[in-house]
Scaffold this active site. Structure first.
Site, PDB file in Angstrom:
ATOM      1  N   GLU A  28       0.836  -1.206   0.000  1.00 40.36           N
ATOM      2  CA  GLU A  28       0.000   0.000   0.000  1.00 40.36           C
ATOM      3  C   GLU A  28       0.869   1.253   0.000  1.00 40.36           C
ATOM      4  O   GLU A  28       1.913   1.296   0.664  1.00 40.36           O
ATOM      5  CB  GLU A  28      -0.854  -0.011   1.276  1.00 40.36           C
ATOM      6  CG  GLU A  28      -1.817   1.154   1.386  1.00 40.36           C
ATOM      7  CD  GLU A  28      -2.498   1.211   2.748  1.00 40.36           C
ATOM      8  OE1 GLU A  28      -1.879   0.783   3.740  1.00 40.36           O
ATOM      9  OE2 GLU A  28      -3.636   1.687   2.822  1.00 40.36           O
ATOM     10  N   HIS A  30       2.537   4.524   0.977  1.00 46.70           N
ATOM     11  CA  HIS A  30       2.844   5.129   2.287  1.00 46.70           C
ATOM     12  C   HIS A  30       3.594   6.429   2.087  1.00 46.70           C
ATOM     13  O   HIS A  30       4.673   6.646   2.668  1.00 46.70           O
ATOM     14  CB  HIS A  30       3.641   4.155   3.154  1.00 46.70           C
ATOM     15  CG  HIS A  30       2.787   3.178   3.908  1.00 46.70           C
ATOM     16  ND1 HIS A  30       2.232   2.077   3.317  1.00 46.70           N
ATOM     17  CD2 HIS A  30       2.351   3.157   5.210  1.00 46.70           C
ATOM     18  CE1 HIS A  30       1.507   1.409   4.208  1.00 46.70           C
ATOM     19  NE2 HIS A  30       1.558   2.045   5.359  1.00 46.70           N
ATOM     20  N   HIS A 114      -2.008  -3.825   8.834  1.00 46.71           N
ATOM     21  CA  HIS A 114      -2.720  -2.975   7.870  1.00 46.71           C
ATOM     22  C   HIS A 114      -4.107  -2.668   8.433  1.00 46.71           C
ATOM     23  O   HIS A 114      -4.905  -3.592   8.681  1.00 46.71           O
ATOM     24  CB  HIS A 114      -2.813  -3.712   6.531  1.00 46.71           C
ATOM     25  CG  HIS A 114      -3.588  -3.022   5.471  1.00 46.71           C
ATOM     26  ND1 HIS A 114      -3.353  -1.727   5.069  1.00 46.71           N
ATOM     27  CD2 HIS A 114      -4.616  -3.473   4.684  1.00 46.71           C
ATOM     28  CE1 HIS A 114      -4.203  -1.404   4.096  1.00 46.71           C
ATOM     29  NE2 HIS A 114      -4.977  -2.446   3.851  1.00 46.71           N
ATOM     30  N   GLU A 116      -7.001  -1.664   7.478  1.00 42.74           N
ATOM     31  CA  GLU A 116      -8.261  -2.133   6.889  1.00 42.74           C
ATOM     32  C   GLU A 116      -8.438  -3.655   6.948  1.00 42.74           C
ATOM     33  O   GLU A 116      -9.504  -4.168   6.622  1.00 42.74           O
ATOM     34  CB  GLU A 116      -8.364  -1.658   5.427  1.00 42.74           C
ATOM     35  CG  GLU A 116      -8.531  -0.154   5.267  1.00 42.74           C
ATOM     36  CD  GLU A 116      -7.202   0.602   5.174  1.00 42.74           C
ATOM     37  OE1 GLU A 116      -6.183   0.099   5.702  1.00 42.74           O
ATOM     38  OE2 GLU A 116      -7.187   1.700   4.589  1.00 42.74           O
ATOM     39  N   HIS A 168      -1.272   6.986   9.225  1.00 43.72           N
ATOM     40  CA  HIS A 168      -0.881   6.270   8.013  1.00 43.72           C
ATOM     41  C   HIS A 168       0.293   7.000   7.401  1.00 43.72           C
ATOM     42  O   HIS A 168       0.157   8.136   6.961  1.00 43.72           O
ATOM     43  CB  HIS A 168      -2.037   6.214   7.018  1.00 43.72           C
ATOM     44  CG  HIS A 168      -1.640   5.579   5.730  1.00 43.72           C
ATOM     45  ND1 HIS A 168      -1.508   4.207   5.593  1.00 43.72           N
ATOM     46  CD2 HIS A 168      -1.273   6.109   4.550  1.00 43.72           C
ATOM     47  CE1 HIS A 168      -1.091   3.944   4.378  1.00 43.72           C
ATOM     48  NE2 HIS A 168      -0.938   5.067   3.723  1.00 43.72           N
ATOM     49  N   GLU A 173       4.455   5.127  12.039  1.00 46.60           N
ATOM     50  CA  GLU A 173       5.022   4.212  11.037  1.00 46.60           C
ATOM     51  C   GLU A 173       6.379   4.701  10.550  1.00 46.60           C
ATOM     52  O   GLU A 173       7.288   3.903  10.313  1.00 46.60           O
ATOM     53  CB  GLU A 173       4.057   4.046   9.864  1.00 46.60           C
ATOM     54  CG  GLU A 173       2.880   3.145  10.197  1.00 46.60           C
ATOM     55  CD  GLU A 173       2.010   2.828   8.998  1.00 46.60           C
ATOM     56  OE1 GLU A 173       1.522   1.704   8.917  1.00 46.60           O
ATOM     57  OE2 GLU A 173       1.800   3.719   8.149  1.00 46.60           O
TER      58      GLU A 173
END
Ligand SMILES: [Zn+2]
Length: 252
Positions: A28, A30, A114, A116, A168, A173
């Protein structure tokens, strides 16, 4: 110890006798400073730490997973994200969990990275339970941020923490990646002053209004030192959780 290093003849007794740790992530976007692999890199690193010196084994990571959403991951407007529909993911995860059980796993720990993915992981486990595959099997499934205490969030991030849905490619992160894989972190600082609300779906949405180049909150202040402290905290909290084995975190 890696499950995939076993031979076929070793696999059943290995799964019978070891707790098996399955990391789940995503590919995904980032932001412009982090790789697509963040959501699988972090749980793989956690799993590798947890299995050191324990009767546990790391399973190969599940890399492709739930689709990115605009309010928690930027969504499909950003290049690079490779994901699957929730319905596909439930079938896919159910098949994988079922295969581990049928091959002899008795004690399974699933670490998600993750945002989701979480409801689909739990749903796949419920399907397995309804199909009577989980009788006499212990499963603990969680997203790694679920064990992070409020105290350490306040200590490390103070008022800057935007909530996990908007964390996110942000401070948390970025700090973890600066500690775990510094060679993959670019020195580009991107901040977004108004993180999206949690639990609100809006269509149509302007992807550039909800993020700055795919970053939903801010990266300013991220350091490898913060990442190290947080990583140690996460692994410690998980060890406590797993020692108690009934899913109770007495440290909170
Ligand atoms: Zn992420």
């Amino acid at each position: 110890m890696n499950y995939s290093d076993c031979t076929s003849e070793e696999a059943r007794s290995f799964l019978n006798n070891n707790r098996i740790f399955i990391p789940i992530g995503s590919i995904e976007q980032h932001g412009p400073h982090l790789p697509l692999s963040v959501d699988i890199d972090i749980p793989v690193a956690i799993v590798n730490e947890l299995v050191k010196g324990s009767q546990g084994a790391a399973a190969p990571g599940i890399i492709y997973a739930s689709r990115s959403q605009p309010h928690s991951g930027g969504g499909p407007s950003f290049p690079g994200t490779i994901s699957v529909k929730g319905t596909s993911l439930i079938y896919y995860l159910t098949d994988i969990f079922k295969a581990y059980v049928l091959n002899g796993a008795r004690n399974i720990v699933i670490i998600n990275g993750h945002y989701e993915n979480e409801p689909f992981i739990f749903e796949a486990l419920e399907v397995c339970r309804e199909d009577k595959l989980l009788e006499k099997i212990q499963v603990i499934a969680l997203s790694w941020w679920s064990v992070v205490s409020e105290n350490i969030i306040i200590e490390l991030f103070g008022e800057l923490f935007p909530g996990w849905h908007a964390e996110h490619a942000g401070l948390v992160e970025t700090s973890l990646m600066m500690y775990l894989k510094p060679e993959l972190v670019k020195s580009i600082q991107v901040d977004h002053g108004s993180p999206p609300l949690s639990g609100v779906y809006i269509h149509p949405i302007d992807p550039h209004a909800i993020s700055n180049r795919g970053v939903l909150s801010q990266t300013k202040g991220a350091t490898a030192e913060i990442g190290e402290k947080l990583f140690i905290h996460i692994c410690h909290q998980l060890q406590v959780l797993l020692e108690n084995t009934h899913g109770m975190l007495k440290l909170f």
